[in-house]
Write a protein that holds these residues in place. Structure first.
Motif, mmCIF file in Angstrom:
data_model
loop_
_atom_site.group_PDB
_atom_site.id
_atom_site.type_symbol
_atom_site.label_atom_id
_atom_site.label_comp_id
_atom_site.label_asym_id
_atom_site.label_seq_id
_atom_site.Cartn_x
_atom_site.Cartn_y
_atom_site.Cartn_z
ATOM 1 N N CYS A 1 0.782 10.912 110.649
ATOM 2 C CA CYS A 1 -0.207 10.635 111.693
ATOM 3 C C CYS A 1 -0.138 11.685 112.798
ATOM 4 O O CYS A 1 0.952 12.063 113.239
ATOM 5 N N GLN A 2 -1.302 12.145 113.216
ATOM 6 C CA GLN A 2 -1.433 13.097 114.316
ATOM 7 C C GLN A 2 -0.554 14.331 114.129
ATOM 8 O O GLN A 2 0.097 14.806 115.064
ATOM 9 N N VAL A 3 -0.523 14.850 112.902
ATOM 10 C CA VAL A 3 0.234 16.063 112.620
ATOM 11 C C VAL A 3 -0.626 17.279 112.948
ATOM 12 O O VAL A 3 -1.842 17.182 113.163
ATOM 13 N N ASN A 4 0.004 18.429 112.954
ATOM 14 C CA ASN A 4 -0.677 19.683 113.262
ATOM 15 C C ASN A 4 -0.786 20.551 112.013
ATOM 16 O O ASN A 4 0.014 20.427 111.079
ATOM 17 N N ASN A 5 -1.790 21.417 112.028
ATOM 18 C CA ASN A 5 -1.977 22.431 110.972
ATOM 19 C C ASN A 5 -2.225 21.827 109.598
ATOM 20 O O ASN A 5 -1.858 22.413 108.576
ATOM 21 N N LEU A 6 -2.851 20.657 109.550
ATOM 22 C CA LEU A 6 -3.133 19.985 108.284
ATOM 23 C C LEU A 6 -4.575 20.261 107.869
ATOM 24 O O LEU A 6 -5.520 19.937 108.607
ATOM 25 N N ASN A 7 -4.749 20.842 106.710
ATOM 26 C CA ASN A 7 -6.071 21.053 106.132
ATOM 27 C C ASN A 7 -6.449 19.779 105.376
ATOM 28 O O ASN A 7 -5.998 19.546 104.254
ATOM 29 N N GLU A 8 -7.267 18.948 105.989
ATOM 30 C CA GLU A 8 -7.591 17.651 105.402
ATOM 31 C C GLU A 8 -8.407 17.785 104.121
ATOM 32 O O GLU A 8 -8.315 16.928 103.232
ATOM 33 N N ARG A 9 -9.215 18.820 104.018
ATOM 34 C CA ARG A 9 -9.981 19.012 102.787
ATOM 35 C C ARG A 9 -9.053 19.232 101.601
ATOM 36 O O ARG A 9 -9.232 18.625 100.532
ATOM 37 N N LYS A 10 -8.036 20.075 101.773
ATOM 38 C CA LYS A 10 -7.065 20.288 100.698
ATOM 39 C C LYS A 10 -6.233 19.040 100.436
ATOM 40 O O LYS A 10 -5.873 18.756 99.294
ATOM 41 N N LEU A 11 -5.930 18.300 101.493
ATOM 42 C CA LEU A 11 -5.158 17.064 101.322
ATOM 43 C C LEU A 11 -5.948 16.056 100.505
ATOM 44 O O LEU A 11 -5.391 15.414 99.602
ATOM 45 N N ARG A 12 -7.230 15.901 100.803
ATOM 46 C CA ARG A 12 -8.053 14.961 100.030
ATOM 47 C C ARG A 12 -8.124 15.381 98.566
ATOM 48 O O ARG A 12 -8.063 14.523 97.658
ATOM 49 N N ALA A 13 -8.244 16.666 98.318
ATOM 50 C CA ALA A 13 -8.286 17.146 96.934
ATOM 51 C C ALA A 13 -6.976 16.852 96.208
ATOM 52 O O ALA A 13 -6.978 16.452 95.032
#
Length: 469
Positions: free
Chosen positions: A155-167
Motif C-alpha cells: 500500500c502507498q508504495v513508490n515507483n510501482l508501475n501498476e500497468r506491469k503489476l496488473r499484467a
C-alpha cells in the motif's frame, strides 16, 4: 525487601538467570509474541546471546510475518539526480544499472541476505508499505520458488508501475497456470499504509490518511477508527483507482483476494441484479445530466454504503459476511485440486492490517467479532449479529449519493426525470425546507451537486459557501 530476596533465591538458577529465555523457549509463546515486535527488536533480541541467536534463527515462525516498513536499510533515500559513478549499497549507479535494479535495490539486498540466512522461505506475510517497490519485484515474489509469501501488502508504495503489476497478476492467475500456483492468496494495494490495531483490537486507519482525504475534499465519516467496509461508510480508498484494475480483479477472482472488490451495482455484468432495472432510463438520465456517464462492464467498488434510503436495500442485495457457498474444482480423479476456489475470495475484501497469527485469506477478510468459519450453523446470530454492506463504484452512485450523510437512493427507487435533470443543469432548484420551496416534504430532487436536499446537507454545504464560510 528481605522477603523479596528470599523468594528470588528460592527459584531455580536457570530461571533466575534467563527467565525470558525459558518463556520464549515455548514455541507457542514465541510465535504469538514476535508478530508484535518490529524487525529491529527481533534482531536486537537475537544479538543478546548465542542462545537467543539460536532460538530466533532456528524457529521458522519468528519470521512468518515480516514488516519491512520501519527498516532503515529498506528505505529508498536516493536523490532524483543521477550522479553517475556514485557507489550506493554495493550498486554502482551508472549506465549499466536498470531502472528495476535502481528502485528495488534496497529490498533486493534485504531479500538476498534473508535467502542466505535461510529465512526468506519462511516468510508468508510480507509488508512493504511505503517502500520503493517495482512491478518486477512483485513478479519475482509471485513466481520465484524461493518465496513462500501468501499475503503481500504494498500500500502507498513508490515507483510501482501498476500497468506491469496488473499484467503480472493476470498472467499468474491464467487458466493454464501450473498446479499449485500462485502461492500468493491476498494482496493489499488500494488502502492506506498498515497501522497497528488499538488496545481494543479494532483495525484502525492512519490519521494522516484521514487528513489527506479531507484536504482533497473526499468525504469520510467522523469515526476514522472504524473498520473499513463493514462499519465505515463512504470512500474506502485514499487514492483514485485506475479503472483498468477491474479487469484484473475479474481475472484473479477466486484465486487472489484484494483489499477492494468489484461493484455489485445492477449495471455491471457481474451483478446478481443484472437486467433487473431499466438501464435505458438510467442511461437517458445520465445523457441529459450535462455530464453523461458510461458505466463500464466491470468496476472496482470505491464506496461502502448502507441500504437505500427508499427501500432499505439494493437491487443486488447486501454483501453479508458468512452468506456464501463453497465452490470446488476437481481433477480427473474427482479430487479437489489446488485451483479449487472459495467464493469468499472475490466477494469479500481484505481488511487492514494483515493478520498476525494466520496466513489464511479468509482470516484476513473476517470482520472483527465474526467467525472465520463462515458456514458453521451453530454460530449464534443473537450474540454476534452478522455485518453487511453494499459495495458501489462512483459511477453507480452518481446523482444518487450524498457525500454529507452517506445516504443514497438505488436504481429501483430513484431515476432522475428529464425535467428534473434540466433544472439541475440550468440552475440550483430550491432545497427541501428552504424559503420559497413549494413542497418541503417531496422535493423535486434528492441529490444535487453531491449533497441531498431532504437531510439539509445541500444547504449546509452550499449555503455556507455562499456566505464565504
Amino acid at each position: 525487601m528481605t522477603r523479596t530476596k528470599a523468594v528470588h533465591s528460592s527459584l531455580p538458577v536457570e530461571i533466575q538467570d534467563s527467565s525470558l529465555l525459558h518463556l520464549l523457549g515455548n514455541s507457542l509463546v514465541l510465535s504469538h509474541t514476535t508478530p508484535y515486535m518490529s524487525c529491529n527488536d527481533i534482531l536486537n533480541l537475537a544479538a543478546t546471546s548465542r542462545t537467543f541467536h539460536y532460538l530466533i534463527y532456528n524457529t521458522p515462525q519468528v519470521f512468518r510475518r515480516l514488516d519491512l516498513g520501519s527498516v532503515k536499510t529498506a528505505q529508498f533515500d536516493i536523490e532524483d539526480i543521477d550522479r553517475g559513478g556514485e557507489s550506493w549499497r554495493n550498486v554502482q549507479v551508472d549506465e549499466s544499472v536498470t531502472e528495476d535494479d535502481f528502485y528495488s535495490g534496497p529490498l533486493r539486498g534485504i531479500f538476498s541476505s534473508l535467502r542466505r540466512a535461510d529465512i526468506l522461505r519462511h516468510v508468508q506475510i510480507l509488508i512493504l508499505d511505503g517502500l520503493s517497490v517495482t512491478a518486477e519485484l512483485v513478479h519475482d515474489v509471485l513466481v520465484d520458488p524461493g518465496f513462500s509469501v501468501r499475503i503481500l501488502s504494498i500500500c502507498q508504495v513508490n515507483n510501482l508501475n501498476e500497468r506491469k503489476l496488473r499484467a503480472a497478476l493476470q498472467y499468474a492467475c491464467r487458466d493454464s497456470r501450473p498446479e499449485g500456483t500462485p502461492r500468493l492468496k491476498g494482496l493489499y494495494v488500494f488502502g492506506p499504509k498498515d497501522s497497528d490495531p488499538d488496545e481494543s483490537g479494532t483495525r484502525t486507519m492512519y490519521t494522516s490518511v484521514t487528513a489527506a482525504l479531507k484536504t482533497q475534499g473526499r468525504d469520510i465519516p467522523s469515526n476514522d477508527e472504524s473498520e473499513a467496509w463493514y462499519v465505515r461508510r463512504g470512500v474506502q480508498s485514499p487514492r483514485v483507482i485506475d479503472p483498468e484494475w477491474a479487469s484484473t480483479l475479474v481475472a484473479c477472482n477466486g484465486t487472489i483476494a484484494f483489499d477492494a472488490i468489484l461493484c455489485t451495482g445492477p449495471r455491471h455484468l457481474n451483478s446478481s441484479a443484472w437486467g433487473s432495472v431499466n438501464t435505458a432510463a438510467l442511461d437517458a438520465a445520465d445523457s441529459q445530466s450535462g455530464s453523461p456517464t458510461r458505466v463500464p462492464h466491470y468496476a472496482v467498488a470505491t464506496h461502502s454504503v448502507d441500504g437505500c434510503a427508499g427501500c432499505g436495500s439494493a437491487p443486488e442485495g447486501w454483501t453479508v459476511w458468512g452468506e456464501i457457498a463453497q465452490t470446488k474444482q476437481r481433477d480427473h480423479h474427482d479430487r479437489r485440486d489446488s485451483r479449487s476456489t472459495t467464493a469468499e475470495i472475490g466477494k469479500f475484501p481484505l481488511l487492514a492490517p494483515p493478520p498476525r497469527h494466520s496466513i489464511s485469506p479468509i482470516a484476513a477478510m473476517c470482520p472483527a467479532g465474526q467467525s472465520v468459519q463462515t458456514r458453521i450453523s451453530s454460530f449464534s446470530a443473537s450474540k454476534h449479529p452478522k455485518v453487511k454492506f453494499i459495495p458501489r463504484c462512483s459511477d453507480c452512485l452518481a446523482q444518487r449519493y450524498c457525500r454529507g450523510c452517506h445516504r443514497w437512493w438505488c436504481e429501483a427507487c430513484y431515476i432522475p426525470a428529464q425535467e428534473e435533470v434540466e433544472k439541475r443543469v440550468s440552475k440550483p432548484v430550491p432545497y427541501a425546507g428552504s424559503p420559497g420551496s413549494s413542497d418541503n416534504r417531496n422535493p423535486i430532487f434528492k441529490v444535487l451537486y453531491g449533497f441531498c436536499a431532504r437531510g439539509g446537507c445541500w444547504f449546509a454545504h452550499w449555503g455556507l459557501l455562499s456566505i464565504g464560510c
